[in-house]
Design a protein around this motif. Structure first.
Motif, mmCIF file in Angstrom:
data_model
loop_
_atom_site.group_PDB
_atom_site.id
_atom_site.type_symbol
_atom_site.label_atom_id
_atom_site.label_comp_id
_atom_site.label_asym_id
_atom_site.label_seq_id
_atom_site.Cartn_x
_atom_site.Cartn_y
_atom_site.Cartn_z
ATOM 1 N N ILE A 243 -2.088 0.643 16.483
ATOM 2 C CA ILE A 243 -2.420 -0.700 16.007
ATOM 3 C C ILE A 243 -1.936 -0.892 14.572
ATOM 4 N N GLN A 244 -2.118 0.117 13.729
ATOM 5 C CA GLN A 244 -1.646 0.031 12.346
ATOM 6 C C GLN A 244 -1.553 1.409 11.732
ATOM 7 N N THR A 245 -0.788 1.486 10.645
ATOM 8 C CA THR A 245 -0.761 2.690 9.821
ATOM 9 C C THR A 245 -1.252 2.322 8.423
ATOM 10 N N LEU A 246 -1.961 3.242 7.815
ATOM 11 C CA LEU A 246 -2.406 3.062 6.429
ATOM 12 C C LEU A 246 -2.001 4.291 5.633
ATOM 13 N N ILE B 272 0.769 1.048 4.574
ATOM 14 C CA ILE B 272 1.874 0.459 5.324
ATOM 15 C C ILE B 272 3.219 0.815 4.705
ATOM 16 N N VAL C 154 5.717 1.476 15.754
ATOM 17 C CA VAL C 154 5.315 0.542 14.699
ATOM 18 C C VAL C 154 6.092 0.935 13.453
#
Length: 405
Positions: free
Chosen positions: A191-194, A196, A278
């Protein structure tokens, strides 16, 4: 034969109450009068195992009870259910052995939307008498906080005995509610990377990695060993020990080093199934200006660093010859930090900014001798304040803020 129900109440085996007797000062009961048994002989609920009931299930509950009164002396039994703040009474029956009470069918449910489990309690009444202890029931919902197949099946998020399954339609459900069970979890989804973005590495020797990043998503597996690998373009992002969080479905890894600015694809493979990519941005943060260039040795000087891409990554640190300058704010073009104490004065020293393991330097800072106060006038004043005071001393020119205590 009668027995003691509470500290000061006698109850007979036929279910009727007897006279009260006095309790001692230490809250322990006095010895029962002749002809009466102790509290251990009273009717009491016995619960050998946990009772699990999925929410919205209609069922009977069978409660083992010791020392029930003679069945011929009891008009009726009732179960009183306490769920959250609500109570309800339902009919109950006793079996032929006079040792189990069965509460009639009831639909057990609770309203709390974010709670996986809620404790409910059942008390037993007969002839308006109450058994002191209660029978505990654990109500639960498979769907709460189990949004993917991995969390539905993992022993870390779904304990044994709940009978939760992953269903067609992408939902964790109680097995009896599921029309089509999915036994093999689908492909992972990032869903996301942290963060970015991470910094490119432009110095030698190259570090092993640039910064630890964290991936969030679904179906990363039930345990860390389910993850085959994480790749950023053609390089492996090495998983951090203890970096897998099953409840959050997140995993931490060490982003590999690249020396050129580019958008790069992140993918994760779990038990042979690979996610869609992503993007994570590798960018080049630059420091072009530092102001002021002088500050006192004691620290406390606020520095402003200007440049570009300064908000790259999550792990940004400013160091002045090994002494930390504490970062208080940061955006794309500006960074603010506060100097700490330095051991010597009068030297021009290097300023280093690190973005994870990526180093940026080239600027310098000068620590000056600490100011001294030699006198202040007037040395008396009114309590109400408002007086101007003239302070004399040395090295005041680099003090940004002064306070009289």
């Amino acid at each position: 034969m009668p027995c003691v129900l509470r500290q000061d109440t006698l109850i007979y085996a036929d279910g009727t109450l007897g006279a009260r007797y006095r309790t001692s000062k230490n809250n322990g009961a006095t010895s029962p009068p002749n002809g009466f048994q102790g509290q251990g002989s009273c009717p009491q609920i016995y619960q050998p195992n946990e009772e699990l009931i999925h929410a919205n299930i209609r069922k009977e509950v069978r409660i083992p009870i010791m020392n029930l009164p003679n069945a011929t002396k009891v008009n009726s039994y009732e179960c009183e259910l306490e769920i959250e703040t609500q109570t309800v009474r339902i009919p109950a029956t006793v079996d032929e052995s006079n040792s189990n009470i069965t509460c009639s069918q009831y639909t057990y449910d609770y309203t709390a939307k974010e709670k996986q489990e809620v404790n409910a309690y059942i008390k037993v009444f007969w002839n308006d008498n109450e058994i002191d202890n209660a029978y505990q029931v654990t109500l639960y919902k498979c769907s709460v906080q189990r949004p993917d197949c991995s969390r539905c099946y993992s022993m870390n998020t779904t304990r044994s005995g709940l009978d939760c399954v992953w269903c067609t339609g992408d939902q964790c459900s109680y097995s009896l509610f599921c029309l089509s069970i999915v036994n093999e979890c689908p492909s992972p989804v990032i869903i996301q990377t942290l963060p970015i973005s991470v910094a490119t590495v432009t110095t030698e020797p190259e570090p092993d990695f640039t910064e630890v990043i964290e991936l969030f998503g679904t179906d990363f597996g039930q345990m860390m060993s389910d993850i085959d690998n994480i790749m950023i373009d053609n390089k492996k992002c090495v998983i951090v020990a203890d970096g897998f969080n099953i409840a959050l479905q997140s995993v931490k890894c060490k982003a590999p080093v690249f020396d050129s600015v580019s958008q790069r694809d992140v993918i994760i493979t779990v038990q042979g199934k690979t996610s869609a990519p992503v993007v994570i941005l590798y960018q080049n943060p630059l420091i072009s200006e530092l102001s002021p260039r002088f500050g006192i040795q004691a620290g406390g000087t606020t520095l402003r660093l200007s440049g570009s891409n300064l908000n790259t990554g999550n792990d940004v640190m400013v160091s002045i010859d090994g002494s930390e300058c504490y970062v208080t704010s940061i955006n794309e073009n500006q960074m603010i930090c506060t100097t700490s104490n330095y051991t010597t004065s009068g030297a021009e020293v290097a300023v280093t900014v690190t973005f994870g393991n990526a180093v940026r330097d080239g600027l310098t800072f000068n620590y000056t001798t600490n100011p001294t106060v030699t006198d202040f006038q007037p040395n008396k004043g009114i309590q109400a304040g408002g007086q101007n005071i003239r302070v004399t001393g040395t090295n005041f020119q680099y003090v940004q803020k002064a306070t009289m205590l």
